[in-house]
Design a protein around this motif. Structure first.
Motif, PDB file in Angstrom:
ATOM      1  N   VAL A 196       0.856  -1.187   0.000  1.00  0.00           N
ATOM      2  CA  VAL A 196       0.000   0.000   0.000  1.00  0.00           C
ATOM      3  C   VAL A 196       0.895   1.242   0.000  1.00  0.00           C
ATOM      4  O   VAL A 196       1.801   1.360   0.826  1.00  0.00           O
ATOM      5  CB  VAL A 196      -0.933   0.038   1.233  1.00  0.00           C
ATOM      6  CG1 VAL A 196      -1.796   1.299   1.207  1.00  0.00           C
ATOM      7  CG2 VAL A 196      -1.815  -1.199   1.280  1.00  0.00           C
ATOM      8  N   GLY A 197       0.608   2.148  -0.943  1.00  0.00           N
ATOM      9  CA  GLY A 197       1.394   3.378  -1.059  1.00  0.00           C
ATOM     10  C   GLY A 197       0.854   4.473  -0.166  1.00  0.00           C
ATOM     11  O   GLY A 197      -0.302   4.425   0.254  1.00  0.00           O
ATOM     12  N   GLU A 198       1.728   5.439   0.134  1.00  0.00           N
ATOM     13  CA  GLU A 198       1.350   6.534   1.040  1.00  0.00           C
ATOM     14  C   GLU A 198       1.125   7.822   0.257  1.00  0.00           C
ATOM     15  O   GLU A 198       2.045   8.350  -0.355  1.00  0.00           O
ATOM     16  CB  GLU A 198       2.473   6.733   2.073  1.00  0.00           C
ATOM     17  CG  GLU A 198       2.246   7.912   3.004  1.00  0.00           C
ATOM     18  CD  GLU A 198       3.429   8.139   3.954  1.00  0.00           C
ATOM     19  OE1 GLU A 198       4.142   7.180   4.293  1.00  0.00           O
ATOM     20  OE2 GLU A 198       3.626   9.304   4.337  1.00  0.00           O
ATOM     21  N   HIS A 199      -0.109   8.296   0.257  1.00  0.00           N
ATOM     22  CA  HIS A 199      -0.415   9.568  -0.405  1.00  0.00           C
ATOM     23  C   HIS A 199      -1.363  10.359   0.460  1.00  0.00           C
ATOM     24  O   HIS A 199      -2.379   9.833   0.912  1.00  0.00           O
ATOM     25  CB  HIS A 199      -1.025   9.327  -1.786  1.00  0.00           C
ATOM     26  CG  HIS A 199      -0.043   8.758  -2.753  1.00  0.00           C
ATOM     27  ND1 HIS A 199       0.165   7.413  -2.883  1.00  0.00           N
ATOM     28  CD2 HIS A 199       0.830   9.363  -3.588  1.00  0.00           C
ATOM     29  CE1 HIS A 199       1.124   7.211  -3.785  1.00  0.00           C
ATOM     30  NE2 HIS A 199       1.540   8.375  -4.216  1.00  0.00           N
ATOM     31  N   HIS A 200      -1.034  11.602   0.665  1.00  0.00           N
ATOM     32  CA  HIS A 200      -1.831  12.429   1.573  1.00  0.00           C
ATOM     33  C   HIS A 200      -2.720  13.365   0.770  1.00  0.00           C
ATOM     34  O   HIS A 200      -2.468  14.553   0.661  1.00  0.00           O
ATOM     35  CB  HIS A 200      -0.897  13.218   2.492  1.00  0.00           C
ATOM     36  CG  HIS A 200       0.004  12.330   3.290  1.00  0.00           C
ATOM     37  ND1 HIS A 200      -0.285  11.930   4.573  1.00  0.00           N
ATOM     38  CD2 HIS A 200       1.171  11.725   2.969  1.00  0.00           C
ATOM     39  CE1 HIS A 200       0.674  11.135   5.014  1.00  0.00           C
ATOM     40  NE2 HIS A 200       1.572  10.992   4.064  1.00  0.00           N
ATOM     41  N   ARG A 201      -3.753  12.775   0.178  1.00  0.00           N
ATOM     42  CA  ARG A 201      -4.661  13.559  -0.651  1.00  0.00           C
ATOM     43  C   ARG A 201      -6.031  12.933  -0.607  1.00  0.00           C
ATOM     44  O   ARG A 201      -6.167  11.738  -0.385  1.00  0.00           O
ATOM     45  CB  ARG A 201      -4.168  13.529  -2.110  1.00  0.00           C
ATOM     46  CG  ARG A 201      -3.407  14.768  -2.496  1.00  0.00           C
ATOM     47  CD  ARG A 201      -2.743  14.668  -3.839  1.00  0.00           C
ATOM     48  NE  ARG A 201      -3.512  13.955  -4.871  1.00  0.00           N
ATOM     49  CZ  ARG A 201      -3.047  13.777  -6.099  1.00  0.00           C
ATOM     50  NH1 ARG A 201      -1.864  14.238  -6.438  1.00  0.00           N
ATOM     51  NH2 ARG A 201      -3.757  13.126  -6.988  1.00  0.00           N
TER      52      ARG A 201
END
Lengths: 354, 206
Positions: free
Chosen positions: A49-54
């Motif tokens: 799982v990738g980390e994206h803050h949006r």
């Protein structure tokens, strides 16, 4: 070590360009765990799982999703893809991944990256001008936490640790830490010098795109006294396994084009990748892993031969692909692609007898 | 204030026999990739020839430098820096590529340099950019500038992209190779000049 095949997701919340539907974040987190569950059932090796803050991703806290996936799965390895280490506290990163490791009986992994998106820096109060120094220092701390406990450490970006007890420890004593590399020569070289496994991200372009990156990585590792040939390399790239060659392209394209438009901005606006350009990316000499079962097998073997890969992680569902298509592709990857690729790689590397 | 045309260029053999290398640094940043690149070159050069290094950070020369339009207007300390560049044995002209070319104050510095002060001066060109596509700024922007001055630019100019650095530390061995090649030419030319100049002195003494 045999060849490992996995999938990863950012947990996109994107409006379906065909049906017009927008899935809710609640639905998307559950679908994400369902993807992990199926990947596990069909025998895939890794779930990331990738980390994206949006707002258009549910993956801002990958460790929480991986913890849920740990409960829903049995054998599959669970990794961040990536952890934006530069804007994290390595102590907290370790605590969370060690917890996932305990929950999953030793299946946790970390891909530490600098982050291709920069939203996390202002969110956690970090200055982008420290980009390189932050990553170097935090990676150093994370590796030391893995190495010993209690730990005494000091650095520039956080308070010093004095004989600190950092718990829990990992289930199997250690957690694999890979470094995510986007292809810049410098990050491949620093990763090689540290003797850490390299997770290469390839978005689009010729399949040979990373030949120089891999050369520089192995040369730097060699120079620093590591056994360069033994260092694992993984490739992370977009893909989709369809029932036929044509169906695969037709099904993936609208979502991928949407994902690119939402994430690849030029002159401040989203750029849709034209169908002809997408089809060019799907040809045997380019990197995108889209096609029939046989096409994916062939391309994974080409990747293996080119880079000496140990692992391929395919990012699926970019642009908010409907769960039904996403699950079908996971199933084909696990049941039809992975067994053939693993067997073929074992034959080619003569590891079958080992 | 400018060096008169008739004056012979300063001998490359100074009293302490070290070559005076002057770096004109066009980066506005304290810690810069441009200086990361130049420092590697200076380091390599110092293993080939005895050198002394003087560095001019054009963005640290102050607002009076930035607003000066004539050489007569510059403050004494800026005049000293301009003279240092004009009398160097080797000038290293280094800048990041901004908006397709050298930075504004980098050009401004050279706008204040005397028209003939750099004639036949050995100049090594160095630049950094966000990507490899900026590399030809060396050839299309930097080299013509020194063509105007009738300077002798070293045939190989050195360029590094952001991806070649970890922070400001240059890591890519291919760029190191390029620097070595550039410096081999520079060292050869400097050695020739040292030789020519000491031969000339010999004639005078005889």
């Amino acid at each position: 070590m045999s060849f490992e095949i996995g999938i990863m997701t950012f947990g996109e919340v994107t409006r379906d360009p065909i049906s017009g539907e927008l899935s809710s974040p609640r639905q998307r987190v559950r679908e994400t765990i369902e993807q992990a569950q199926l990947a596990d059932q069909v025998g895939l090796d890794v779930f990331g799982v990738g980390e994206h803050h949006r707002g258009d991703f549910v993956g801002s806290a990958p460790t929480i999703l991986l913890a849920a996936a740990a409960q829903a799965t049995h054998d599959i390895r669970l990794t961040s893809s990536v952890t934006v280490l530069s804007s994290e506290d390595p102590v907290r990163v370790w605590e969370q991944f060690a917890s996932i490791d305990l929950l999953s009986a030793g299946r946790a992994e970390i891909i530490a990256g600098r982050g291709s998106y920069t939203e996390s820096f202002p969110l956690f109060g970090y200055d982008l001008t420290d980009y390189a120094d932050l990553f170097r220092e935090k990676l150093d701390l994370l590796l030391q936490i893995r190495e010993r406990n209690p730990l005494t450490w000091s650095g520039r970006f956080r308070a010093p640790l004095v004989n600190a007890d950092i718990a829990p420890r990992a289930d199997g004593g250690t957690i694999p830490i890979w470094v995510g590399v986007g292809g810049s020569p410098a990050s491949a070289i620093s990763t090689g010098r540290l003797g850490l496994p390299m997770a290469l991200a390839l978005l689009l372009g010729p399949i040979t795109f990373h030949e120089q990156t891999v050369e520089l990585y192995r040369a730097a590792a060699e120079q620093a006294g590591h056994d360069a040939a033994q260092l694992p390399i993984s490739i992370n790239t977009h893909g989709y396994v369809g029932r036929t060659s044509q169906k695969a392209r037709d099904e993936m394209y609208p979502y991928f084009a949407q994902g690119m438009a939402d994430n690849n901005h030029q002159r401040g606006a989203g750029m849709r990748i034209p169908r002809a350009a997408f089809d060019a990316q799907a040809t045997p000499r380019s990197g995108l892993l889209v096609g029939s079962t046989q096409e994916i097998i062939d391309k994974l073997l080409t990747y293996h031969d080119l880079y000496g890969l140990e692992r391929a992680i395919i990012q699926m569902g970019f642009g908010g692909m409907p769960q039904k298509l996403h699950l079908e592709a996971i199933e084909r990857l696990g049941t039809e692609v992975a067994p053939v690729v693993r067997r073929e790689v074992e034959l080619r590397t003569g590891r079958a007898a080992a | 204030m400018s060096t008169p045309l008739t004056e012979l260029p300063p001998s490359v053999v100074s009293d302490d026999a070290a070559l005076r290398v002057v770096v004109v640094n066009g980066s506005p940043h304290d810690k810069s990739k441009t200086m990361g690149l130049v420092d590697v070159a200076l380091d390599a050069l110092s293993t080939m020839l005895p050198t002394t290094v003087h560095r001019i950070d054009v963005y640290r020369l102050g607002p009076e430098f930035a607003t000066a339009t004539k050489r007569e207007d510059v403050a004494p300390d800026v005049e000293t820096e301009l003279l240092a560049a004009e009398t160097a044995d080797l000038l290293i002209a280094a800048t990041p590529v901004y908006r397709g070319s050298y930075t504004g104050l980098f050009k401004h510095f050279f706008d204040l340099v005397d028209q003939y002060a750099l004639a036949n001066k050995l100049v090594l060109l160095a630049a950094t950019g966000g990507g490899d596509h900026h590399a030809l700024a060396l050839e299309h922007a930097l080299r013509p500038l020194f063509g105007f001055f009738q300077a002798m630019t070293a045939p190989v100019a050195v360029f590094a992209s952001a991806g070649d650095f970890d922070g400001t530390t240059l890591l890519n061995p291919r760029v190191y190779g390029r620097i070595e090649m550039a410096l081999a030419d520079v060292a050869g030319l400097l050695a020739q000049r040292v030789h020519a100049s000491s031969a000339q002195e010999q004639v005078h003494h005889d």
